[in-house]
Design a protein around this motif. Sequence first.
Motif, PDB file in Angstrom:
ATOM      1  N   THR A 150       0.643  -1.345  -0.152  1.00 15.75           N
ATOM      2  CA  THR A 150      -0.035  -0.074   0.131  1.00 15.75           C
ATOM      3  C   THR A 150       0.955   1.189   0.182  1.00 15.75           C
ATOM      4  O   THR A 150       0.295   2.290  -0.264  1.00 15.75           O
ATOM      5  N   GLU A 188     -12.774  -4.744   6.929  1.00 16.10           N
ATOM      6  CA  GLU A 188     -12.683  -5.048   5.699  1.00 16.10           C
ATOM      7  C   GLU A 188     -13.402  -3.656   5.060  1.00 16.10           C
ATOM      8  O   GLU A 188     -12.827  -2.936   4.132  1.00 16.10           O
ATOM      9  N   ASP A 189     -14.614  -3.573   5.474  1.00 20.44           N
ATOM     10  CA  ASP A 189     -15.571  -2.408   4.748  1.00 20.44           C
ATOM     11  C   ASP A 189     -14.956  -1.009   5.296  1.00 20.44           C
ATOM     12  O   ASP A 189     -14.838   0.095   4.459  1.00 20.44           O
ATOM     13  N   HIS A 230     -11.276  -0.526   3.122  1.00 16.92           N
ATOM     14  CA  HIS A 230     -11.716   0.076   2.098  1.00 16.92           C
ATOM     15  C   HIS A 230     -12.108   1.360   2.228  1.00 16.92           C
ATOM     16  O   HIS A 230     -11.642   2.430   1.345  1.00 16.92           O
ATOM     17  N   LYS A 231     -12.948   1.674   2.959  1.00 13.74           N
ATOM     18  CA  LYS A 231     -13.294   3.318   3.216  1.00 13.74           C
ATOM     19  C   LYS A 231     -12.366   4.304   3.569  1.00 13.74           C
ATOM     20  O   LYS A 231     -12.168   5.304   2.937  1.00 13.74           O
ATOM     21  N   GLY A 247      -8.882   3.171   1.129  1.00 12.19           N
ATOM     22  CA  GLY A 247      -8.965   3.173  -0.442  1.00 12.19           C
ATOM     23  C   GLY A 247      -8.421   1.876  -0.864  1.00 12.19           C
ATOM     24  O   GLY A 247      -8.277   1.967  -1.842  1.00 12.19           O
ATOM     25  N   ASP A 305      -8.821  -2.106  -1.783  1.00 11.35           N
ATOM     26  CA  ASP A 305      -9.707  -3.172  -1.999  1.00 11.35           C
ATOM     27  C   ASP A 305      -9.472  -4.403  -1.346  1.00 11.35           C
ATOM     28  O   ASP A 305      -8.421  -5.064  -1.547  1.00 11.35           O
ATOM     29  N   PRO A 306     -10.578  -4.613  -0.396  1.00 15.44           N
ATOM     30  CA  PRO A 306     -10.306  -5.997   0.514  1.00 15.44           C
ATOM     31  C   PRO A 306     -10.142  -7.198  -0.069  1.00 15.44           C
ATOM     32  O   PRO A 306      -9.526  -7.960   0.153  1.00 15.44           O
ATOM     33  N   GLU A 307     -10.505  -7.258  -1.510  1.00 16.94           N
ATOM     34  CA  GLU A 307     -10.296  -8.385  -2.281  1.00 16.94           C
ATOM     35  C   GLU A 307      -9.210  -8.291  -3.288  1.00 16.94           C
ATOM     36  O   GLU A 307      -9.014  -9.292  -4.056  1.00 16.94           O
TER      37      GLU A 307
END
Length: 392
Positions: free
Chosen positions: A253, A317-318, A322-323, A326, A328-330
């Motif tokens: 990241t 994750e959400d 992610h939020k 930024g 992508d958890p997947e």
Amino acid sequence: MTGWVRPIKRGWVVRSEVPGPDVDEFAEQHRVTAALAQPGAARGTLLAVQHPHRTPPALADGLTLLEALPHARRALQDLVVSAYRSVEDVVAPYQVDGPDGSAIGLLCMVDPAAVGGDGTSRVVHTEQVYPDVVAERAAVLAGLGCATSAALLVPVTGGDQLTAAVTAAIAASGAPAVSTVDAAGRRHRVWLLGPGPIRDAIMGVAAAQALLVADGNHRVAAAAAAKLDGILALVTAGPLLRIGAFHRVLVGTGLSLDAMVDAWRACGLVVRAAPDAPAPTVPGTVVVRHSGRSVVVELPPVDPAETLPRIDHAVVEDLMVHKALGVDPEGPCVRTLPNGRDPGADAEAVILIAPVPLDDVLAVHAAGERMPRKSTYFTPKPRSGLLLADLN
């Protein structure tokens, strides 16, 4: 005898020890690759059968998993000849005891698409799955034509009756066909049980209730997608099954811990420095370790309108990944990590998440929902390679 819980019509039981490294100790790709690079590991081992695209020759040729399947089939044929003996029309009472729990159950074939008289599925997924992983594993199962690892299935109710039935069968069976100790100190014992009233009784108990997929959600979904007649499974109720923690690892990241903390606080999360903070044991907070530093993140309180129980993995994750970040958890920047495993040299941050209580897993099932992907880690698991099942 039930039609959806079935004996293994044709299979192979290991004569002594499963050749090669203990495949169940390698959850991370880099560790599999390193193990297969050791002298002799790329040929004649179960690890090479399960990961043919990570052997040195396959890596040198740039082979994908599906492209390497012919090599896996040949390796499996050699392995069966050198280390196994054939069995027919059997089920296998199974017992495993170790530092992370104990389980007594039945190794058998289970129809992953079975439906009861009320129209509900007999095999119930507990977690969401990755569609691309399911598609790949379906192709591998169909192409290999053999199950080398067993899913872990747990009765929704009536587990005590199953444990008692299998225990009685073991007591009447004498010495096990296989007895081995794995790298983590767990003793695995396998008995073979042919046709007869004892087997019919055990299989009837195993099929009396719907079965939750405690481990192997992708394998079970892949078997259904490949329209296979059955999947190899250990049906067990414990008696000492445990749920271990399943963490998240951030890689690539480029974010420092300070940048992550700023992003989480901007989303309203309470974050505090906590040097040497231990991993959480109850839901509600997570611990993040990054570059020798640790912080504790308090997850937001449950909203009154929120569906209960709330699972911390979904919030991590959400909201956190992610939020706030930024990411992508997947995507490739997020990996899952069973508790106690090495996160890898490229890990930037490890998000330590508390184990999910079993009552929460059952409550999610009762509500007709599924757990987030890779959020439960049931132990102990059946050891791969002790009993192989022909899927053809």
